[in-house]
Design an enzyme around this catalytic site. Structure first.
Site, PDB file in Angstrom:
ATOM      1  N   LYS A   1       0.813  -1.230   0.000  1.00  0.00           N
ATOM      2  CA  LYS A   1       0.000   0.000   0.000  1.00  0.00           C
ATOM      3  C   LYS A   1       0.838   1.267   0.000  1.00  0.00           C
ATOM      4  CE  LYS A   1      -4.454  -1.295   1.975  1.00  0.00           C
ATOM      5  NZ  LYS A   1      -5.324  -1.116   3.152  1.00  0.00           N
TER       6      LYS A   1
ATOM      7  N   GLU B   1       3.961   8.382   3.407  1.00  0.00           N
ATOM      8  CA  GLU B   1       3.285   9.617   3.805  1.00  0.00           C
ATOM      9  C   GLU B   1       2.346   9.465   4.987  1.00  0.00           C
ATOM     10  OE1 GLU B   1       2.488  12.147   0.000  1.00  0.00           O
ATOM     11  OE2 GLU B   1       2.488  10.042  -0.584  1.00  0.00           O
TER      12      GLU B   1
END
Lengths: 703, 330, 196
Positions: A664, A668
């Site tokens: 995934k 961030e």
């Protein structure tokens, strides 16, 4: 020779902790970054910038400067090569149209490039260059009620407005309503390595070494900008000293290419730290109004999130701060609005978790206020509003597991023992409190190409125009390649960051490893098929290329996100206003983790940037001049070592069957939610809400 | 940065002679501030006279018990020196609170006294600034001044002095030794820094071309029980929003002697004489400490963004003196 | 001092170099541009980040604020001079093992700084978080708080601080053990090399 025997299945390397492949080069100083490769006849460019916020260049006195020692050229709008307008990495980009006209859109806009034999000479000449301006009135004062606020045009991934249900009616019918404004200031990516590039023409080809997040796209863009054949431009970026969104195409590279072309010799352009604050983008300030309506039991009936941010006079960049609101909580009615105002300021751009980071600060602060007003535990409140599908789109999630993050995090942090009352815990001069917030970030995948080569000596080479900006991508991709090729790690080399390797996704949007890893997996699988049929490997090896464009396009429309829960403990000295974070814990659901060592570094690093956002970071703009008054690292504070407490990051099982690699991305998400967790903890410590970032000492001080 | 000549002085008199008559000459010590200012375009000397190698790098206890600190002693050596740590702990703490380990290894005592302000307008050469370009105006007064002065400023300049070391020196009655064209001279710290008035570009009483050779701290038994506290927007490696050097001597609940100086509130390290006088001979209570702080801060003229410094300094005075009083009672 | 350049001699990583430098050239630029020692990084060029940290006469210093002309005759150790052949300095090895870096750009400065910190601590220097600076109190333990404060002159934007503190603690323990084994003469792994 004969084909190497390939063991079927995977090697188990993915999912194990590996130190970085380039680690030794980095700790010995051998790793060379873009501005560190020597060339014979290298000339040095130094940028001169505007001192006014708006106006036109009246004159540039090049004569005096050309007479200075070592000066080779002064490039300005009167003599610089013409650039193709209307091109850019993400649509037309006016910020790269440098030295094309006499217009000055903000303080610090590049107005000339001085090229000289040595950096000292170039700098002295650039500083001595006299530029006069016809100044025009400017406006840099940002506020949510600025008369110029407008609705920006829709652009992916999020349309500016979303409306589901009747927000006003649900608010009117709610037992509890939170209606507050939250603000975040200008924030600067500030990677440690200043933007640097060297450009040169070699055998009819433009070769550039640049510090960037994606060499392939940037080579394409430079070719377009300079009316060149795409194949005649090569950009490499072996080592990149941090980026955080600031290293797309920036003027330093355009300048290096201009000067190398005009002078026909290698030219290096390195920006100064101060110039980075005006030429490399920033995170726009935001003013966000959140209205939450809930029943007495905390069930959300209405969520209304309006975010106003700014962009420059020359370019529309939209900070999509309502993105967390579109995926986090179930509600009967939802409204999300994104607004913009254009000012005479530098053009904002992506900064780590664009939209998600400032948006989550507002939303997750408001959720804490709702927990306070409903008398519910903040985690209970959130779990009560877990959605079955994404509240804005109505689409299912590829996987979610946010509840598992909260449950695991609460257990580890000691949350169940928490006294909910604010302002009652003392430790010497410190008031102590804890807070929590949810994290979320998109987990997208973009098309990429990779090649895999079986070499005649039995080894493998994988090539992909990926970038390792400190993420550990090189090492993770090696692990993926080793696994996909079912080969011993020492027999596999991975080469990255060269535009000649073909199209590949940027190191951005937390999409890198997932996108590149997929292409490598495909290339490796194809190579294994070829090898199964091959009797011999020729001297130049067997190479296959994979392109995931079709595969990516064929994916089902589902909501793909990583999620997480962040916990903070803070101490506040009300007498001095000092705030210290004492510990942070983040538990994330981020799919398959390729390298636990570097993944943890990424998550913790994001949380530290979130801590920094919570307590320190603030660009202060002077309205009279339009200039930043703290545009250096002494004035613009990023967290120092002493600000950072013990931090733990971990993850729960999060199998994502909608994604062939299961990855995934986690570059961030670490910054998303941290600021709210810290702000909520400050409230718990002191009883005072912190609705404006950063949480400065003058905002917590007892008067 | 424009071109300049560079030379090393081997003796104090030679250094001063080299400087004589050349307003574009500068002495170079550790360079941590001057080289920064040159790169920023704030300073552009024609000649640098390197004085780092002068024999001014010693710390000595004089016959009268005073401590003589040479001008080229590095900040690190000053803070590590046993006599400094024993007799003036607040001075060691103040130095250690400044800059970073790297910078303290380079920076010298003389240079620290001559540090220029960190006002953003001063550093940004596109801005007007009366310190940098006399007569051009002070944008900070009406602009961004969250970390600017609340005491002793004028409409011509509202910048603060950035030194931590200087705050402790002010509390301990430091005297600056200088060497001028006419020979050695002494300047007590209060006379060393000039009031802002309408000449903010004239920061010290140092005659043109004079060299700082050292700092002398007179014996001060009260200083053995002293402390420095710095409040800033980062836990380390940041300039102060406010700082305080304090020393306290209490006998039977009565203040016998007190030293107080503030940093980051004025154009110079601010000796809080009014507060000291208010406290001396009176009770050592939190109420008395607060009243003394209020007496000192009665002269404060905060602006829009720095009004917080008034309660901040007041709170710090009370907290620091209370701590010192509790320590004395133990 | 009649010209704008200076002939200097620098001893860098054990080797003496004779150079003529523009007086404006900093030690940082002399290392990077004249000696091709690019391991020392330029993060801000104003002493505000610590990326350019080297050991100057054995003490850590920001090379960006040190004029090369004024470094004449001095001894410099850069990141390139820290390993003993193929054997990494314990601080380098610990950074590698603990992942005390990400992009790597602040790393050489962090490592040089850490080596300086270990020496400064061994010399008994207090720091801003040392509770009692009086010599009678004795040297503070090099615990996490002391490491954080002493390493704060080196900014890391990737946020590797947590691993950096671990790496420095681990390396400091190794260096101390090396010193002890060598008879406490400061000749451990980090001891002699930094002033060589």
């Amino acid at each position: 020779m004969t084909a190497p025997s390939l063991a079927p299945g995977r090697t188990g390397v993915v999912g194990t902790a590996r130190t970085r492949l380039e680690g030794r080069a980095k700790v010995t100083g051998a790793a060379r970054y873009a501005g560190e490769v020597p060339f014979a006849e290298l000339a040095h460019g130094w940028v001169a910038t505007s001192s006014v916020a708006r106006g036109r260049i009246r004159s540039i006195d090049t004569e005096a400067v050309l007479a200075m020692p070592g000066v080779l050229a002064v490039l300005h709008h009167g003599n610089a090569p013409r650039l193709r307008p209307g091109v850019g990495l993400f649509g037309p980009d006016a910020t790269l149209q440098v030295l094309q006209d006499d217009r000055v859109p903000h303080v610090g806009w590049p107005v000339a490039l001085v090229v000289a034999e040595t950096p000292e000479q170039a700098r002295a000449a650039a500083e001595a260059l006299v530029v006069t301006y016809d100044e025009e009135p400017h406006d840099v004062a940002f506020s949510a009620d600025h008369p110029g606020v407008y609705t920006p045009e829709a652009r992916p991934p999020a349309p500016p407005d979303v409306e589901r249900g009747d927000v006003d009616a649900e608010l009117a019918g709610s037992a509890v309503v939170v209606d507050e404004e939250y603000t975040t200031p200008e924030e600067y990516q500030s990677p440690m390595e200043p933007h640097a590039a060297v450009a040169r023409w070699e055998n009819g080809r433009l070769e550039a070494i640049d510090s960037n997040q994606g060499s392939y796209a940037i080579a394409q863009y430079i070719a377009q900008l300079f009316f060149l054949d795409a194949a005649s431009v090569r950009v490499t970026s072996e080592h990149v000293g941090g980026a955080f969104g600031a290293k797309g195409v920036r003027p330093h590279l355009v300048f290096a290419v201009m000067a190398a072309t005009m002078l026909d010799r290698p030219v290096r352009v390195v920006l100064t730290r101060r110039q980075m604050f005006t030429m490399c983008g920033l995170r726009t300030p935001t003013a966000q109004r959140i209205r939450l309506g809930a029943d007495a039991d905390g069930r959300l009936r209405a969520v209304d999130h309006e975010s106003v941010s700014y962009s420059s006079a020359i370019q529309e960049f939209v900070e999509q701060s309502t993105r967390p609101t579109r995926v986090l909580y179930a509600t009967d009615a939802l409204r999300a609005r994104t607004r913009l105002v254009r000012l005479d300021v530098p053009t904002p751009t992506f900064m780590r978790a664009p939209g998600w980071a400032p948006g989550s600060y507002a939303l997750e602060s408001a959720m804490d206020e709702l927990a306070e007003r409903t008398g519910l535990d903040p985690i209970t409140l959130r779990l009560r509003n877990e959605p079955a599908v994404a509240p804005a789109s109505g689409l299912p999630f590829s996987s979610r597991n946010l509840a598992a993050c909260f449950e695991e995090g609460a257990r580890r942090f000691g949350w169940p023992d928490r006294d909910p009352r604010p302002g009652v815990r003392r430790d010497g001069r410190w008031l102590v409190g804890t807070g929590v917030a949810a994290s979320a970030h998109a987990a997208m995948t973009a098309p990429s190409t990779a090649t895999a080569t079986a070499e005649a000596d039995g080894t493998f080479t994988v090539r992909i125009a990926a970038a390792d900006i400190g993420t550990g991508a090189r090492t993770a991709l090696h692990q993926i390649a080793v696994d996909a090729l079912a080969a011993p790690p020492e027999a596999v080399r991975v080469r990255i960051a060269d535009s000649d390797f073909g199209p590949a996704q940027f190191a951005g949007g937390s999409m890198g490893t997932a996108s590149w890893g997929w292409a490598i997996t495909e290339a490796a699988a194809a190579l294994r098929e070829r090898l199964a049929l091959a009797d011999e490997i020729p001297a130049d090896g067997i190479t296959v290329r994979a392109d995931t464009s079709e595969l990516v396009r064929a994916r089902q429309p589902v909501e793909r996100h990583g999620f997480g829960a962040q916990f903070a403990e803070v101490a506040v000295d009300p007498a001095s206003g000092e705030v210290r974070v004492r510990r942070l814990l983040g538990v994330f659901a981020v799919g398959r983790v390729v390298n636990p060592l570097t993944a943890r570094s990424q998550l913790v690093g994001g949380m530290i940037m979130g801590l920094s956002m919570a307590l320190h970071e603030e660009g202060v703009r002077d309205t009279a001049s339009g200039s930043l008054v703290n545009g250096d690292l002494a004035g613009y504070h990023v967290a120092s070592n002493a600000d950072v407490p013990p931090i733990e990051a971990d993850w729960v099982d999060d199998p994502d069957t909608h994604n062939p690699t299961g990855i995934k991305g986690l570059g961030e998400i670490g910054i998303v939610g941290t600021a709210a967790a810290v702000a909520n903890a400050v409230w718990h410590a002191t009883g005072t809400r912190q609705r404006h970032l950063p949480i400065r000492l003058d905002r917590t001080l007892t008067r | 940065m424009r071109e300049f000549r560079y030379g090393r002085a081997t003796g104090v008199a030679e250094a001063v002679a080299l400087h004589a008559g050349n307003p574009e000459a500068r002495f170079l010590g550790g360079g941590t501030n001057l080289v920064d200012l040159m790169k920023s375009g704030v300073e552009s000397p024609e000649l640098l006279i390197d004085v780092r190698g002068l024999p001014l790098d010693r710390i000595e206890v004089a016959g009268d018990g005073s401590l003589r600190i040479g001008a080229t002693v590095t900040n690190s050596d000053l803070a590590a020196h046993p006599e400094v740590r024993r007799r003036y702990p607040a001075l060691a703490q103040a130095v250690l609170a400044g800059a970073s380990g790297q910078l303290r290894n380079m920076a010298t005592v003389g240079g620290n006294l001559l540090q220029r302000t960190r006002c953003g307008y001063f550093y940004d050469t596109i801005q007007p600034c009366n310190k940098r370009r006399p007569g051009s105006g002070c944008p900070a007064v009406t602009g961004e001044h969250r970390n600017h002065a609340i005491l002793g400023w004028s409409e011509h300049c509202v910048a603060t002095h950035p030194s931590d070391m200087g705050v402790a020196l002010a509390a301990f009655d430091a005297v600056v030794s200088v060497h001028t064209a006419d020979g050695p001279a002494q300047l007590p710290l209060p006379d060393f820094y000039l009031p802002v008035g309408d000449t903010p570009h004239r920061e010290t009483a140092l005659p043109p071309g004079a060299l700082i050779t050292g700092v002398t701290l007179p014996p001060a038994p009260v200083a053995a029980r002293s402390r420095y506290r710095k409040v800033r927007e980062r836990a380390s490696y940041a300039f102060a929003n406010a700082s305080i050097a304090a020393a306290l001597d209490i006998r039977d609940g009565v203040v016998r002697e007190v030293r107080l100086a503030f940093g980051a509130v004025a154009s110079r390290p601010w000796r809080a004489g009014t507060a000291e006088r208010t406290l001396t001979g009176g009770p050592a209570t939190a109420e008395a400490f607060a009243a003394a702080a209020d007496a000192e801060l009665a002269a404060a003229r905060p602006l829009t963004h720095n009004e917080y410094k008034v309660p901040l300094v007041r709170n710090l005075v009370v907290a620091m003196l209370t701590e010192l009083a509790e320590e004395a009672a133990r | 001092m009649e010209t704008n350049s200076s002939a200097i001699s620098l001893r860098v990583n054990g080797e003496t170099h004779a150079l003529t430098v523009d007086n404006r050239t900093t030690l940082l630029d002399a290392l990077r541009e004249h000696l091709d020692l690019t391991g020392t990084k330029k993060g801000c060029d104003h002493g505000q980040c610590g990326a350019c940290t080297v050991l100057l006469d054995g003490r850590r210093a920001t090379a960006c604020l040190q004029l090369a002309a004024a470094a004449d005759g001095r001894t410099v150790t850069t990141i390139e001079g820290m390993a003993d052949g193929d054997r990494l300095h314990p601080v380098q090895q610990a950074f590698l093992d603990f992942d005390g870096y990400q992009c790597g750009y602040c790393t050489p400065g962090q490592i040089c700084s850490a080596i300086g910190v270990i020496e400064e601590h061994a010399a008994g220097w207090p720091s801003a978080v040392t509770a009692d600076v009086r010599p009678e109190a004795g040297p503070p333990p090099l615990d996490a708080d002391e490491i954080r404060e002493r390493m704060s002159g080196n900014l890391c934007r990737c946020g590797a601080y947590v691993s950096i503190v671990r790496a420095v603690a681990e390396a400091a323990a190794q260096v101390a053990a090396g010193r002890e084994a060598a008879g406490g003469q400061g000749s451990g792994a980090g001891g002699t090399r930094v002033t060589a």
